[in-house]
Design a protein around this motif. Sequence first.
Motif, PDB file in Angstrom:
ATOM      1  N   MET A 200     -21.204  12.919 -62.674  1.00 31.37           N
ATOM      2  CA  MET A 200     -22.094  13.043 -63.570  1.00 31.37           C
ATOM      3  C   MET A 200     -23.104  11.674 -63.844  1.00 31.37           C
ATOM      4  O   MET A 200     -22.281  10.527 -64.092  1.00 31.37           O
ATOM      5  CB  MET A 200     -21.928  13.572 -65.017  1.00 31.37           C
ATOM      6  N   LEU A 201     -24.304  11.620 -63.432  1.00 31.03           N
ATOM      7  CA  LEU A 201     -25.216  10.314 -63.525  1.00 31.03           C
ATOM      8  C   LEU A 201     -26.206  10.478 -64.657  1.00 31.03           C
ATOM      9  O   LEU A 201     -26.804   9.496 -64.737  1.00 31.03           O
ATOM     10  CB  LEU A 201     -25.878  10.148 -61.954  1.00 31.03           C
ATOM     11  N   ALA A 202     -26.195  11.548 -65.212  1.00 27.20           N
ATOM     12  CA  ALA A 202     -26.974  11.896 -66.242  1.00 27.20           C
ATOM     13  C   ALA A 202     -26.645  12.984 -67.138  1.00 27.20           C
ATOM     14  O   ALA A 202     -25.880  13.886 -66.761  1.00 27.20           O
ATOM     15  CB  ALA A 202     -28.476  11.815 -65.927  1.00 27.20           C
ATOM     16  N   ARG A 230     -32.922  27.193 -46.327  1.00 30.47           N
ATOM     17  CA  ARG A 230     -32.362  25.944 -45.866  1.00 30.47           C
ATOM     18  C   ARG A 230     -30.894  26.013 -45.986  1.00 30.47           C
ATOM     19  O   ARG A 230     -30.288  26.665 -46.524  1.00 30.47           O
ATOM     20  CB  ARG A 230     -32.854  24.868 -46.715  1.00 30.47           C
ATOM     21  N   GLY A 231     -30.186  25.201 -45.108  1.00 29.98           N
ATOM     22  CA  GLY A 231     -28.649  25.045 -44.908  1.00 29.98           C
ATOM     23  C   GLY A 231     -28.290  24.145 -45.814  1.00 29.98           C
ATOM     24  O   GLY A 231     -26.734  24.070 -45.829  1.00 29.98           O
ATOM     25  N   TYR A 232     -28.815  23.562 -46.920  1.00 31.84           N
ATOM     26  CA  TYR A 232     -28.451  22.661 -47.600  1.00 31.84           C
ATOM     27  C   TYR A 232     -28.647  22.839 -49.028  1.00 31.84           C
ATOM     28  O   TYR A 232     -29.537  23.752 -49.519  1.00 31.84           O
ATOM     29  CB  TYR A 232     -28.806  21.136 -47.288  1.00 31.84           C
ATOM     30  N   SER A 233     -27.995  22.358 -50.083  1.00 28.94           N
ATOM     31  CA  SER A 233     -28.419  22.294 -51.384  1.00 28.94           C
ATOM     32  C   SER A 233     -28.955  21.088 -51.976  1.00 28.94           C
ATOM     33  O   SER A 233     -28.539  19.989 -51.244  1.00 28.94           O
ATOM     34  CB  SER A 233     -27.136  22.875 -52.349  1.00 28.94           C
ATOM     35  N   VAL A 234     -29.548  21.010 -52.978  1.00 33.42           N
ATOM     36  CA  VAL A 234     -30.066  19.803 -53.409  1.00 33.42           C
ATOM     37  C   VAL A 234     -29.585  19.840 -55.130  1.00 33.42           C
ATOM     38  O   VAL A 234     -29.764  20.915 -55.843  1.00 33.42           O
ATOM     39  CB  VAL A 234     -31.655  19.469 -53.429  1.00 33.42           C
ATOM     40  N   SER A 235     -29.154  18.746 -55.536  1.00 35.72           N
ATOM     41  CA  SER A 235     -28.998  18.705 -56.921  1.00 35.72           C
ATOM     42  C   SER A 235     -29.840  17.415 -57.391  1.00 35.72           C
ATOM     43  O   SER A 235     -29.868  16.467 -56.823  1.00 35.72           O
ATOM     44  CB  SER A 235     -27.636  18.455 -57.046  1.00 35.72           C
ATOM     45  N   LEU A 243     -36.396  19.431 -66.556  1.00 36.67           N
ATOM     46  CA  LEU A 243     -36.957  18.314 -65.615  1.00 36.67           C
ATOM     47  C   LEU A 243     -36.248  18.403 -64.295  1.00 36.67           C
ATOM     48  O   LEU A 243     -36.531  18.417 -63.254  1.00 36.67           O
ATOM     49  CB  LEU A 243     -37.038  16.792 -66.371  1.00 36.67           C
ATOM     50  N   ALA A 244     -34.887  18.419 -64.377  1.00 41.11           N
ATOM     51  CA  ALA A 244     -33.739  18.377 -63.398  1.00 41.11           C
ATOM     52  C   ALA A 244     -34.000  19.555 -62.609  1.00 41.11           C
ATOM     53  O   ALA A 244     -34.273  19.713 -61.289  1.00 41.11           O
ATOM     54  CB  ALA A 244     -32.423  18.331 -63.962  1.00 41.11           C
ATOM     55  N   ASP A 245     -34.343  20.732 -63.079  1.00 37.60           N
ATOM     56  CA  ASP A 245     -34.404  22.092 -62.570  1.00 37.60           C
ATOM     57  C   ASP A 245     -35.910  22.172 -61.659  1.00 37.60           C
ATOM     58  O   ASP A 245     -35.710  22.318 -60.462  1.00 37.60           O
ATOM     59  CB  ASP A 245     -34.418  23.309 -63.453  1.00 37.60           C
ATOM     60  N   ALA A 246     -36.840  21.531 -62.233  1.00 39.09           N
ATOM     61  CA  ALA A 246     -38.070  21.433 -61.564  1.00 39.09           C
ATOM     62  C   ALA A 246     -37.947  20.727 -60.466  1.00 39.09           C
ATOM     63  O   ALA A 246     -38.710  20.796 -59.403  1.00 39.09           O
ATOM     64  CB  ALA A 246     -39.127  21.118 -62.510  1.00 39.09           C
ATOM     65  N   LEU A 247     -37.504  19.552 -60.631  1.00 37.32           N
ATOM     66  CA  LEU A 247     -37.446  18.556 -59.400  1.00 37.32           C
ATOM     67  C   LEU A 247     -36.421  18.911 -58.576  1.00 37.32           C
ATOM     68  O   LEU A 247     -36.672  18.449 -57.244  1.00 37.32           O
ATOM     69  CB  LEU A 247     -36.864  17.114 -59.975  1.00 37.32           C
ATOM     70  N   THR A 248     -35.551  19.979 -58.634  1.00 34.98           N
ATOM     71  CA  THR A 248     -34.605  20.261 -57.389  1.00 34.98           C
ATOM     72  C   THR A 248     -35.692  21.133 -56.517  1.00 34.98           C
ATOM     73  O   THR A 248     -35.469  21.298 -55.217  1.00 34.98           O
ATOM     74  CB  THR A 248     -33.600  21.317 -57.953  1.00 34.98           C
ATOM     75  N   PHE A 264     -40.291  10.485 -62.036  1.00 29.20           N
ATOM     76  CA  PHE A 264     -39.680  11.184 -63.182  1.00 29.20           C
ATOM     77  C   PHE A 264     -38.446  10.745 -63.669  1.00 29.20           C
ATOM     78  O   PHE A 264     -37.722  11.327 -64.598  1.00 29.20           O
ATOM     79  CB  PHE A 264     -39.962  12.591 -63.081  1.00 29.20           C
ATOM     80  N   LYS A 265     -37.899   9.655 -62.879  1.00 30.46           N
ATOM     81  CA  LYS A 265     -36.679   8.958 -63.282  1.00 30.46           C
ATOM     82  C   LYS A 265     -35.196  10.075 -62.990  1.00 30.46           C
ATOM     83  O   LYS A 265     -34.530  10.250 -63.698  1.00 30.46           O
ATOM     84  CB  LYS A 265     -36.566   8.613 -64.665  1.00 30.46           C
ATOM     85  N   GLY A 266     -35.364  10.819 -61.735  1.00 30.57           N
ATOM     86  CA  GLY A 266     -34.355  11.664 -61.580  1.00 30.57           C
ATOM     87  C   GLY A 266     -33.736  11.108 -60.445  1.00 30.57           C
ATOM     88  O   GLY A 266     -34.397  10.159 -59.663  1.00 30.57           O
ATOM     89  N   ARG A 267     -32.400  11.436 -60.041  1.00 29.42           N
ATOM     90  CA  ARG A 267     -32.025  11.267 -58.908  1.00 29.42           C
ATOM     91  C   ARG A 267     -31.370  12.384 -58.206  1.00 29.42           C
ATOM     92  O   ARG A 267     -30.803  13.361 -58.746  1.00 29.42           O
ATOM     93  CB  ARG A 267     -30.687  10.236 -59.091  1.00 29.42           C
ATOM     94  N   ALA A 268     -31.621  12.353 -56.799  1.00 26.89           N
ATOM     95  CA  ALA A 268     -31.740  13.770 -56.038  1.00 26.89           C
ATOM     96  C   ALA A 268     -30.273  13.534 -55.043  1.00 26.89           C
ATOM     97  O   ALA A 268     -30.440  12.539 -54.231  1.00 26.89           O
ATOM     98  CB  ALA A 268     -32.877  14.041 -55.408  1.00 26.89           C
TER      99      ALA A 268
END
Length: 280
Positions: A200-202, A230-235, A243-248, A264-268
């Motif tokens: 967990m980073l946040a 897509r064949g991938y997920s993003v977190s 904010l995390a949900d919208a940025l995904t 917006f200071k997220g990490r993806a």
Amino acid sequence: MDVSIEAGLDDEEILDLSIDAFAAISEVHEGLGFHNPDSELSEINRWALLGIEDPIAISEDMRRVLGLALSLSEASDGLFDVTIAPQLVDQGSLPNIHHGAIIVGSGASGSSVAGSGSWENVHLSDEGLSFSAPVLIDLGGIAKGYAVDKAIERIGASKMDADVKLNINAGGDLYLSHWEEETVGVRYPDEPNKNHEMPMLAPALATSACYFTEQDSVMIHPKSGEATVRGYSVSVFAEQCMLADALTKLAFLNPRDTRVIRQFKGRAFMLDSHNGLLEL
């Protein structure tokens, strides 16, 4: 929705905290939900489909969620757009049963909803919400994330301190009050029974993927109007679940451009079985 509370409190106090958390979640679900014909969002959509230019009063919950949504739309040049509900209705991912919508054609759901505008036609001001063209709004994941955030705030208004450990799992949206040194398992989209452990980073984490779709994804590209598989997920890790949900959504639709996520200071992160885990 799972809420876990650990605290140096008696059982009755912990129960009261749980009740407060679920009450906050229920308030958001009932007020901002698309499927509920009596929700505030449904009432707004009845006006939005008419393109009403006179401001209408909205709740603080609606203002906070739409405020972030419109900020992200502007920053991403419309890649994030809560007015894609007509395409979701046409696809069959959302019902067309209660907004008094104008039927203009047929699609996967048997009918399409009029709504020629976009996020640029949604105007939020001190006076309220107004529209310069017909639109239909779905707050979807960002409202789900906000429900988690509101539950955290509700508990924080009473007894959120070092003695209270709070975990909320909203199915793709996760919040850990004591996230430092914790790990989380993210499922591989092409092998949903297999997890990848990551730190967990946040406090907040959201994941988007096509775990349970075979042909169409509920993720619609706002510019092309096409379902995106897509064949991938993003977190994405962030300070807030909404904010995390919208940025995904931005990371999923365009993983090569993470400027807004960084703004917006997220990490993806992207995950698939072929490439493993990659930070975007």
